[in-house]
Design a protein around this motif. Structure first.
Motif, PDB file in Angstrom:
ATOM      1  N   SER A  98     -52.522  13.463  19.203  1.00  0.00           N
ATOM      2  CA  SER A  98     -52.139  12.154  19.745  1.00  0.00           C
ATOM      3  C   SER A  98     -50.959  11.558  18.991  1.00  0.00           C
ATOM      4  CB  SER A  98     -53.341  11.194  19.666  1.00  0.00           C
ATOM      5  OG  SER A  98     -54.412  11.679  20.435  1.00  0.00           O
ATOM      6  N   VAL A  99     -50.924  11.784  17.649  1.00  0.00           N
ATOM      7  CA  VAL A  99     -49.870  11.194  16.828  1.00  0.00           C
ATOM      8  C   VAL A  99     -48.547  11.938  16.993  1.00  0.00           C
ATOM      9  CG1 VAL A  99     -49.191  10.591  14.478  1.00  0.00           C
ATOM     10  CG2 VAL A  99     -51.578  10.436  15.155  1.00  0.00           C
ATOM     11  N   LEU A 100     -48.614  13.273  17.026  1.00  0.00           N
ATOM     12  CA  LEU A 100     -47.393  14.091  17.054  1.00  0.00           C
ATOM     13  C   LEU A 100     -47.224  14.884  18.345  1.00  0.00           C
ATOM     14  CD1 LEU A 100     -47.539  15.527  13.412  1.00  0.00           C
ATOM     15  CD2 LEU A 100     -46.137  13.626  14.230  1.00  0.00           C
ATOM     16  N   GLY A 101     -48.314  15.508  18.797  1.00  0.00           N
ATOM     17  CA  GLY A 101     -48.212  16.431  19.925  1.00  0.00           C
ATOM     18  C   GLY A 101     -47.717  15.799  21.199  1.00  0.00           C
ATOM     19  N   VAL A 102     -48.367  14.742  21.631  1.00  0.00           N
ATOM     20  CA  VAL A 102     -47.977  14.093  22.889  1.00  0.00           C
ATOM     21  C   VAL A 102     -46.587  13.466  22.796  1.00  0.00           C
ATOM     22  CG1 VAL A 102     -48.557  12.279  24.548  1.00  0.00           C
ATOM     23  CG2 VAL A 102     -50.361  13.757  23.627  1.00  0.00           C
ATOM     24  N   PRO A 103     -46.246  12.739  21.703  1.00  0.00           N
ATOM     25  CA  PRO A 103     -44.876  12.218  21.606  1.00  0.00           C
ATOM     26  C   PRO A 103     -43.812  13.316  21.613  1.00  0.00           C
ATOM     27  CG  PRO A 103     -46.289  11.064  20.078  1.00  0.00           C
ATOM     28  CD  PRO A 103     -47.093  12.210  20.611  1.00  0.00           C
ATOM     29  N   LEU A 104     -44.048  14.430  20.892  1.00  0.00           N
ATOM     30  CA  LEU A 104     -43.085  15.522  20.890  1.00  0.00           C
ATOM     31  C   LEU A 104     -42.981  16.161  22.271  1.00  0.00           C
ATOM     32  CD1 LEU A 104     -43.812  17.304  17.479  1.00  0.00           C
ATOM     33  CD2 LEU A 104     -41.771  15.996  18.108  1.00  0.00           C
ATOM     34  N   GLY A 105     -44.124  16.336  22.919  1.00  0.00           N
ATOM     35  CA  GLY A 105     -44.112  16.872  24.271  1.00  0.00           C
ATOM     36  C   GLY A 105     -43.380  15.963  25.236  1.00  0.00           C
ATOM     37  N   THR A 106     -43.549  14.662  25.053  1.00  0.00           N
ATOM     38  CA  THR A 106     -42.843  13.690  25.895  1.00  0.00           C
ATOM     39  C   THR A 106     -41.343  13.763  25.665  1.00  0.00           C
ATOM     40  OG1 THR A 106     -44.765  12.219  25.789  1.00  0.00           O
ATOM     41  CG2 THR A 106     -42.679  11.249  26.507  1.00  0.00           C
ATOM     42  N   PHE A 107     -40.949  13.932  24.393  1.00  0.00           N
ATOM     43  CA  PHE A 107     -39.525  14.067  24.074  1.00  0.00           C
ATOM     44  C   PHE A 107     -38.929  15.294  24.755  1.00  0.00           C
ATOM     45  CE2 PHE A 107     -36.248  16.030  21.389  1.00  0.00           C
ATOM     46  CZ  PHE A 107     -35.295  15.024  21.384  1.00  0.00           C
ATOM     47  N   VAL A 108     -39.629  16.420  24.672  1.00  0.00           N
ATOM     48  CA  VAL A 108     -39.157  17.641  25.329  1.00  0.00           C
ATOM     49  C   VAL A 108     -39.078  17.428  26.842  1.00  0.00           C
ATOM     50  CG1 VAL A 108     -39.712  20.059  25.822  1.00  0.00           C
ATOM     51  CG2 VAL A 108     -40.008  19.155  23.514  1.00  0.00           C
ATOM     52  N   GLY A 109     -40.101  16.763  27.384  1.00  0.00           N
ATOM     53  CA  GLY A 109     -40.108  16.493  28.820  1.00  0.00           C
ATOM     54  C   GLY A 109     -38.964  15.612  29.252  1.00  0.00           C
ATOM     55  N   ASN A 110     -38.652  14.598  28.444  1.00  0.00           N
ATOM     56  CA  ASN A 110     -37.543  13.702  28.775  1.00  0.00           C
ATOM     57  C   ASN A 110     -36.201  14.414  28.679  1.00  0.00           C
ATOM     58  OD1 ASN A 110     -39.332  11.592  29.174  1.00  0.00           O
ATOM     59  ND2 ASN A 110     -39.082  10.762  27.113  1.00  0.00           N
ATOM     60  N   ALA A 111     -36.073  15.310  27.704  1.00  0.00           N
ATOM     61  CA  ALA A 111     -34.799  15.984  27.473  1.00  0.00           C
ATOM     62  C   ALA A 111     -34.564  17.160  28.422  1.00  0.00           C
ATOM     63  CB  ALA A 111     -34.724  16.458  26.023  1.00  0.00           C
ATOM     64  N   PHE A 112     -35.618  17.919  28.703  1.00  0.00           N
ATOM     65  CA  PHE A 112     -35.444  19.162  29.455  1.00  0.00           C
ATOM     66  C   PHE A 112     -36.288  19.256  30.726  1.00  0.00           C
ATOM     67  CE2 PHE A 112     -34.853  20.031  24.889  1.00  0.00           C
ATOM     68  CZ  PHE A 112     -33.529  20.426  24.890  1.00  0.00           C
ATOM     69  N   GLY A 113     -37.079  18.230  30.993  1.00  0.00           N
ATOM     70  CA  GLY A 113     -37.940  18.253  32.168  1.00  0.00           C
ATOM     71  C   GLY A 113     -39.392  18.522  31.787  1.00  0.00           C
ATOM     72  N   TRP A 114     -40.311  17.963  32.570  1.00  0.00           N
ATOM     73  CA  TRP A 114     -41.722  18.074  32.221  1.00  0.00           C
ATOM     74  C   TRP A 114     -42.221  19.514  32.258  1.00  0.00           C
ATOM     75  CZ3 TRP A 114     -45.320  20.027  35.651  1.00  0.00           C
ATOM     76  CH2 TRP A 114     -44.956  20.096  36.998  1.00  0.00           C
ATOM     77  N   ARG A 115     -41.631  20.329  33.122  1.00  0.00           N
ATOM     78  CA  ARG A 115     -42.057  21.732  33.187  1.00  0.00           C
ATOM     79  C   ARG A 115     -41.708  22.467  31.892  1.00  0.00           C
ATOM     80  NH1 ARG A 115     -43.547  22.978  38.465  1.00  0.00           N
ATOM     81  NH2 ARG A 115     -42.768  21.524  40.045  1.00  0.00           N
ATOM     82  N   ALA A 116     -40.608  22.092  31.265  1.00  0.00           N
ATOM     83  CA  ALA A 116     -40.232  22.721  30.000  1.00  0.00           C
ATOM     84  C   ALA A 116     -41.253  22.414  28.917  1.00  0.00           C
ATOM     85  CB  ALA A 116     -38.840  22.248  29.576  1.00  0.00           C
ATOM     86  N   ALA A 117     -41.818  21.202  28.951  1.00  0.00           N
ATOM     87  CA  ALA A 117     -42.823  20.820  27.956  1.00  0.00           C
ATOM     88  C   ALA A 117     -44.061  21.703  28.074  1.00  0.00           C
ATOM     89  CB  ALA A 117     -43.193  19.351  28.119  1.00  0.00           C
ATOM     90  N   PHE A 118     -44.529  21.921  29.298  1.00  0.00           N
ATOM     91  CA  PHE A 118     -45.693  22.781  29.487  1.00  0.00           C
ATOM     92  C   PHE A 118     -45.347  24.247  29.220  1.00  0.00           C
ATOM     93  CE2 PHE A 118     -47.166  19.057  31.869  1.00  0.00           C
ATOM     94  CZ  PHE A 118     -48.463  18.958  31.394  1.00  0.00           C
ATOM     95  N   GLY A 119     -44.111  24.638  29.523  1.00  0.00           N
ATOM     96  CA  GLY A 119     -43.680  25.991  29.208  1.00  0.00           C
ATOM     97  C   GLY A 119     -43.681  26.245  27.713  1.00  0.00           C
ATOM     98  N   ALA A 120     -43.229  25.248  26.949  1.00  0.00           N
ATOM     99  CA  ALA A 120     -43.226  25.375  25.489  1.00  0.00           C
ATOM    100  C   ALA A 120     -44.650  25.532  24.956  1.00  0.00           C
ATOM    101  CB  ALA A 120     -42.551  24.165  24.860  1.00  0.00           C
ATOM    102  N   LEU A 121     -45.600  24.770  25.520  1.00  0.00           N
ATOM    103  CA  LEU A 121     -46.998  24.889  25.097  1.00  0.00           C
ATOM    104  C   LEU A 121     -47.562  26.264  25.442  1.00  0.00           C
ATOM    105  CD1 LEU A 121     -48.425  21.365  26.027  1.00  0.00           C
ATOM    106  CD2 LEU A 121     -48.183  22.338  23.734  1.00  0.00           C
ATOM    107  N   THR A 122     -47.096  26.838  26.546  1.00  0.00           N
ATOM    108  CA  THR A 122     -47.531  28.192  26.917  1.00  0.00           C
ATOM    109  C   THR A 122     -47.134  29.195  25.843  1.00  0.00           C
ATOM    110  OG1 THR A 122     -47.280  27.671  29.275  1.00  0.00           O
ATOM    111  CG2 THR A 122     -47.342  29.997  28.661  1.00  0.00           C
ATOM    112  N   VAL A 123     -45.885  29.136  25.427  1.00  0.00           N
ATOM    113  CA  VAL A 123     -45.384  30.062  24.408  1.00  0.00           C
ATOM    114  C   VAL A 123     -46.095  29.844  23.073  1.00  0.00           C
ATOM    115  CG1 VAL A 123     -43.351  30.758  23.090  1.00  0.00           C
ATOM    116  CG2 VAL A 123     -43.147  30.278  25.539  1.00  0.00           C
TER     117      VAL A 123
END
Length: 407
Positions: free
Chosen positions: A159-184
């Motif tokens: 909650s402190v780091l994961g979701v904010p970092l994922g949101t940053f990736v989503g804002n910068a590269f698109g929400w699909r990129a955020a879930f793709g990063a979690l896949t890897v």
């Protein structure tokens, strides 16, 4: 394969080695990834809904789906494991999590999203349900409470780091990129689990447990009362916390940036509470959870009474974060002490109840907010936290020190 950690449960070193702590660290990353995967839709809700062509409500429902599937999976997995290597099961569960994230990444509509989130819930339930039980077997007995604190800290830090970092990736590269990063990342963690953890078969009971406790039912007073406390506390927390942003914006008239700062403050104090509670609960788990319940009740009461005053809302949020941040590890150790002969099973049951309470709390909170408003919600949840405290006070206590158990 595996690290230098001993695979023999009956004989363990008095001190925890560096490879053993590395194994705990890899396990902590696993819990971090599963909870980040569960909660990420919160941070990318609007673009995700737009991209899938569905409503925000339908997108948000994906969290409930994942939570409910996890609630079913967590208590079932320990019953199906038999003598399977827990290391390989955890790695397989991370691969399942990766598959769920991958399907979410390529989803074109609500149907595929639901399938992806169901698969993700299976992986999440298996990992979270096993993490604490496995952590107790990776370290020396004297470090069990700390190891559990680290494993559970992955939940809080998501909650402190994961979701904010994922949101940053989503804002910068698109929400699909955020879930793709979690896949890897999930696939990388699966490989790391195989190499860092030892082979862990079914826990070997001691002679005393074999003759007096093995296969005892989990319907024990200390377990049942502890689970009731968990239901009340987690329901209270998520019923209120789900709507903390509109509460701060409406009651204290805070800006979006101020709210974000307070939520960060909440998260930081949550991490502090996690480790502080882990240290205390290693010796007195029941008392620790009771103090946390009292802290949550006080914080919610302060918020209900003085939430319109920003200088009071801030400390109330910090207290709330510190108190709730310790609930996961404190209650986990309560369960472990209450059923030392069936740690895997009681942990799975505990996580199932915990995740079901998350879904239930968010649902009930929505009903109360829509029906009566934010302030009645805060009073109601404060009453639930107080009820948890009262249940804990009358609960039977098991005083066997955790660091003397052979788990």
């Amino acid at each position: 394969m595996g690290s230098a950690v001993s695979t023999s449960d009956p004989v363990r070193a008095e001190r925890t080695s560096l490879p053993q702590w590395v194994a705990v660290g890899v396990l902590t990353v696993a819990t971090f990834l599963v909870v980040t995967s569960e909660m990420l839709p919160v941070g990318v809700l609007t673009p995700m809904a737009d991209g899938l062509g569905i409503s925000s409500g339908a997108t948000g429902a994906s969290l409930t789906i994942t939570g409910l599937v996890s609630a079913i999976t967590a208590p079932l997995v320990p019953r199906l494991l038999g003598n399977l290597d827990r290391r390989m099961v955890l790695a397989a569960a991370m691969v399942v999590l990766a598959a769920g994230n991958a399907l979410t990444t390529v989803a074109g509509g609500f149907g595929m999203l639901v399938i992806g989130r169901i698969i993700l819930g299976v992986g999440m339930g298996a990992v979270w349900g096993m993490a604490s039980a496995v952590a107790t077997r990776l370290v020396a007995p004297r470090n069990i409470a700390l190891a559990v604190s680290f494993a559970v800290s992955g939940v809080a830090s998501a909650s402190v780091l994961g979701v904010p970092l994922g949101t940053f990736v989503g804002n910068a590269f698109g929400w699909r990129a955020a879930f793709g990063a979690l896949t890897v990342l999930a696939l990388i963690n699966a490989a790391a689990l195989i190499f860092a953890l030892p082979a862990l078969r079914r826990p070997t009971p001691t002679d005393e447990q074999t003759t007096t406790a093995t296969r005892r039912s989990l319907a024990r007073p200390a377990v049942v009362s502890g689970l009731i406390v968990v239901v009340l506390l987690v329901t209270a927390h998520f019923a209120a916390y789900t709507y903390v942003r509109p509460a701060l914006e409406g009651m204290a008239e805070m800006s979006a940036n101020a709210v974000a700062l307070l939520l960060l403050l909440y998260g930081v104090f949550g991490l502090i509470g996690n480790f502080a509670a882990g240290a205390a609960a290693g010796r007195r788990p029941r008392l620790t959870v009771l103090l946390l319940a009292a802290g949550i009740a006080v914080a919610l009461t302060l918020f209900a009474l003085f939430g319109t005053i920003a200088v009071v809302a801030g400390p109330a949020i910090a207290l709330w974060g510190a108190a709730y941040g310790g609930v996961s590890v404190g209650a986990q150790l309560w369960m472990t002490v209450s059923a030392p002969d069936r740690v895997e099973h009681v942990t799975g049951l505990y996580v199932g109840v915990f995740t079901a309470s998350i879904a239930f709390g968010a649902f009930v909170g929505g009903l109360v907010v829509e029906g009566t408003g934010i302030v009645p919600l805060l009073w109601s949840t404060a009453a639930l936290a107080l009820a948890a405290l009262l249940v804990g006070l009358i609960a039977p206590a098991r005083r066997r020190p955790i660091d003397r158990q052979l788990l």
